[in-house]
Design an enzyme around this catalytic site. Structure first.
Site, mmCIF file in Angstrom:
data_model
loop_
_atom_site.group_PDB
_atom_site.id
_atom_site.type_symbol
_atom_site.label_atom_id
_atom_site.label_comp_id
_atom_site.label_asym_id
_atom_site.label_seq_id
_atom_site.Cartn_x
_atom_site.Cartn_y
_atom_site.Cartn_z
ATOM 1 C CG ASP A 248 17.565 51.282 63.149
ATOM 2 O OD1 ASP A 248 18.079 50.571 62.435
ATOM 3 O OD2 ASP A 248 18.467 52.344 63.222
ATOM 4 C CG ASP B 48 22.660 52.117 63.385
ATOM 5 O OD1 ASP B 48 21.911 50.845 63.382
ATOM 6 O OD2 ASP B 48 21.641 52.787 62.428
ATOM 7 C CD GLU B 49 19.768 46.883 63.748
ATOM 8 O OE1 GLU B 49 18.452 46.313 63.252
ATOM 9 O OE2 GLU B 49 20.460 46.722 62.616
HETATM 10 N N1 DCP Z 1 26.119 51.270 56.698
HETATM 11 C C1 DCP Z 1 27.176 51.040 55.664
HETATM 12 N N2 DCP Z 1 26.536 50.681 54.870
HETATM 13 C C2 DCP Z 1 25.106 50.329 54.123
HETATM 14 C C3 DCP Z 1 24.518 50.013 55.277
HETATM 15 C C4 DCP Z 1 24.650 50.888 56.222
HETATM 16 O O1 DCP Z 1 27.912 51.620 55.811
HETATM 17 N N3 DCP Z 1 25.058 50.099 53.113
HETATM 18 C C5 DCP Z 1 26.726 51.996 58.105
HETATM 19 C C6 DCP Z 1 25.710 53.677 57.347
HETATM 20 C C7 DCP Z 1 25.003 53.323 58.703
HETATM 21 C C8 DCP Z 1 25.106 52.642 59.696
HETATM 22 O O2 DCP Z 1 25.492 51.585 59.084
HETATM 23 O O3 DCP Z 1 24.922 55.206 58.771
HETATM 24 C C9 DCP Z 1 23.243 51.892 60.486
HETATM 25 O O4 DCP Z 1 22.853 51.568 59.555
HETATM 26 P P1 DCP Z 1 21.370 51.783 58.734
HETATM 27 O O5 DCP Z 1 20.735 50.574 58.314
HETATM 28 O O6 DCP Z 1 20.839 51.613 60.419
HETATM 29 O O7 DCP Z 1 21.228 53.191 58.310
HETATM 30 P P2 DCP Z 1 21.079 54.819 58.798
HETATM 31 O O8 DCP Z 1 21.275 54.691 61.033
HETATM 32 O O9 DCP Z 1 22.250 55.703 58.284
HETATM 33 O O10 DCP Z 1 19.850 55.360 58.484
HETATM 34 P P3 DCP Z 1 18.294 54.867 59.448
HETATM 35 O O11 DCP Z 1 17.931 55.734 59.759
HETATM 36 O O12 DCP Z 1 17.626 54.738 58.252
HETATM 37 O O13 DCP Z 1 18.598 54.083 59.919
HETATM 38 MG MG MG Z 2 20.174 52.905 61.507
#
Ligand code: DCP
Ligand code: MG
Length: 472
Positions: free
Chosen positions: A22, A135-136
């Site tokens: 992730d 991203d996962e």
């Molecule tokens: N995303 C979004 N709205 C949300 C959650 C996520 O648009 N409510 C988008 C933005 C994030 C991406 O999806 O960058 C990936 O989600 P993640 O939950 O993996 O969150 P992040 O990668 O941003 O942070 P982390 O480091 O916690 O994985």
């Molecule tokens: Mg993420």
């Protein structure tokens, strides 16, 4: 052999080796890629923060911005209260510019282009990859590594992604999908957590219950009212009570907390290559040991290709010499084949160059795959075939060269700076035209140079002409 088990034969009570990858604050990481001056700054990616806009939400926040209480899905108005835009406070002597952050709008096509670079690496590093979001992804690497190698393998994967794409991943390795997901989340950002079979219950014991896969804030609050605060409490709870209260989902989270998860990682997309590698207990220059190992790996790779109905046109080896120098050699055939004896023969031929060298690890790989299921080529006449040899030395993973980035300029009209010396470099850049500018220039390259055909295999197209080798 030194008594080590070969990849593919290891089971550790039959447990799979599941990896969950992730990316850290992914959209923000992408923004930093093309605007490095944002590194280390509080950064919010979202919609609705421009003057005159009121409605919108945070897509993600950098870890620096999260310290101000800003996080995904928060209303943008709330985010702006917690972390004002630098550009809004810079001229206000009553406000502290150091307590402000940068805001950027969502640019999906750019994030998708970065994501596909990351996914290409994942597809190359594991046979079984399930991409679950931008991203996962889950990878099942049970047939490729042993538990003892898991940490080093995951470390290498993280650095390959960082070096080739420029974004950070958190990685969890565990015997089940749900535990791997919790593991990848456990030590974010830049996390690496390996939970071996038999350790899952201990790993979960003290974790807050909302870290269990499938437990959101509402469920966590309800569980709390039952006295269940930790994943360990959940694992020890009365399953009937959970079933009464939460139905089927109650049983699911109960099982996850106990490390029980029967789900298999089912692939999405076709692999670009198939490989196996195996480390020696200590570096060896014993030629028989090296050749035996390569022979076993070649058999194993060829078996897998056959079982997947994959034809291959390139056969390669990887040789890792101390301290950790990775050498790859590959030989391309004139046409795609499914011929196990040839994998062994070519791999052993390629190994000869390393005669006398101390070797820490060896690998065998077939690539330039095609899955069209057409008639298999005859091998008649292969000896006279005009195959080409390729080689590459690298310090990175199998068949991969590290590539550097060209970062693209950013839009001075939408950024929040410059407001201080440190941000001066944000000034004066030109607009970035989506992901198109990054395109293939710095996408991960295959050191054998057959990436284009790998693409074809991945997208389900077959490589050109499954020629009869007898023709050559
Ligand atoms: N995303 C979004 N709205 C949300 C959650 C996520 O648009 N409510 C988008 C933005 C994030 C991406 O999806 O960058 C990936 O989600 P993640 O939950 O993996 O969150 P992040 O990668 O941003 O942070 P982390 O480091 O916690 O994985
Ligand atoms: Mg993420």
């Amino acid at each position: 052999m030194d008594g080590e088990r070969l990849p593919g034969t290891q089971t550790d009570d039959g447990a799979r080796i599941v990896t969950h990858v992730d990316m850290d604050c992914f959209y923000a990481a992408c923004e930093r890629l093309r605007e490095p001056a944002l590194d280390g700054e509080p950064l919010v990616v979202g919609m609705g923060f421009e003057p005159g806009e009121t409605i919108g939400a945070v897509a993600t926040a950098s870890y620096e911005a999260r310290e101000y209480g800003v996080d995904s899905a928060m209303a943008i108005s709330e985010a702006l209260e917690r972390l004002p835009r630098k550009i809004d406070v810079v001229d206000d002597p009553d406000r502290d510019v150091d307590e402000a952050g940068f805001y950027r709008p969502v640019d999906m096509s750019y994030y998708e282009s970065v994501s596909s670079e990351v996914k290409a690496i994942l597809q190359e590093r594991a046979d079984v990859v399930r991409e679950v979001s931008i991203d996962e992804a889950y990878l099942d690497v049970s047939d490729e590594i042993r538990w003892e190698e898991a940490e080093e393998w995951a470390e290498q994967l993280k650095s390959d992604i960082e070096d080739a794409v420029g974004v950070a991943a958190s990685v969890g390795v565990a015997p089940t999908m749900s535990a791997a997901k919790v593991a990848s989340d456990h030590d974010k950002p830049d996390g690496l957590v390996v939970v071996e079979p038999g350790e899952v219950r201990d790993f979960f014991a003290d974790l807050p219950v909302d870290e269990v896969h499938g437990v959101g804030p509402v469920t966590a609050a309800e569980l709390s009212s039952l006295g269940i605060e930790t994943a360990g409490d959940l694992a020890d709870a009365d399953p009937d009570t959970l079933a009464d209260r939460f139905g089927e989902r109650g049983m699911e989270i109960y099982r996850y907390a106990r490390g029980e998860d029967e789900r298999e990682v089912t692939p999405r997309g076709l692999p670009k290559s198939l490989s196996r590698e195996s480390a020696f207990a200590s570096a060896t220059s014993d030629e028989d040991a090296k050749r035996d190992r390569v022979r076993s790996l070649a058999d194993s790779v060829a078996d897998r290709a056959t079982s997947k109905d994959a034809l291959y046109q390139t056969i390669g080896i990887k040789v890792v010499t101390p301290p950790y120098d990775v050498h790859t050699r590959a030989h391309s055939l004139p046409g795609p084949v499914d011929e196990p004896s040839l994998v062994e023969e070519v791999a052993l031929d390629l190994l000869e160059e390393f005669e006398g060298d101390r070797v820490r690890k060896v690998g065998v790989r077939v690539s330039k795959l095609s899955f069209s299921g057409g008639d298999q080529s005859s091998l008649d006449g292969f000896e006279s075939a005009a195959g080409s040899a390729e080689s590459a030395d690298s310090t990175s993973s199998f068949e991969r060269e590290r590539s550097s980035h060209e970062t693209s300029p950013t839009n001075a009209t939408t950024d929040d700076g410059p407001v201080s010396e440190g941000q001066a470099s944000l000034d004066g850049f030109e607009a970035m035209a989506d992901g198109a500018d990054r395109s293939d220039d710095d996408s991960p390259t295959d050191s054998t140079g057959d990436g284009a055909d790998d693409e074809a295999a991945e997208s389900g197209r077959s490589s050109e002409g499954q020629s009869t080798l007898g023709e050559f």
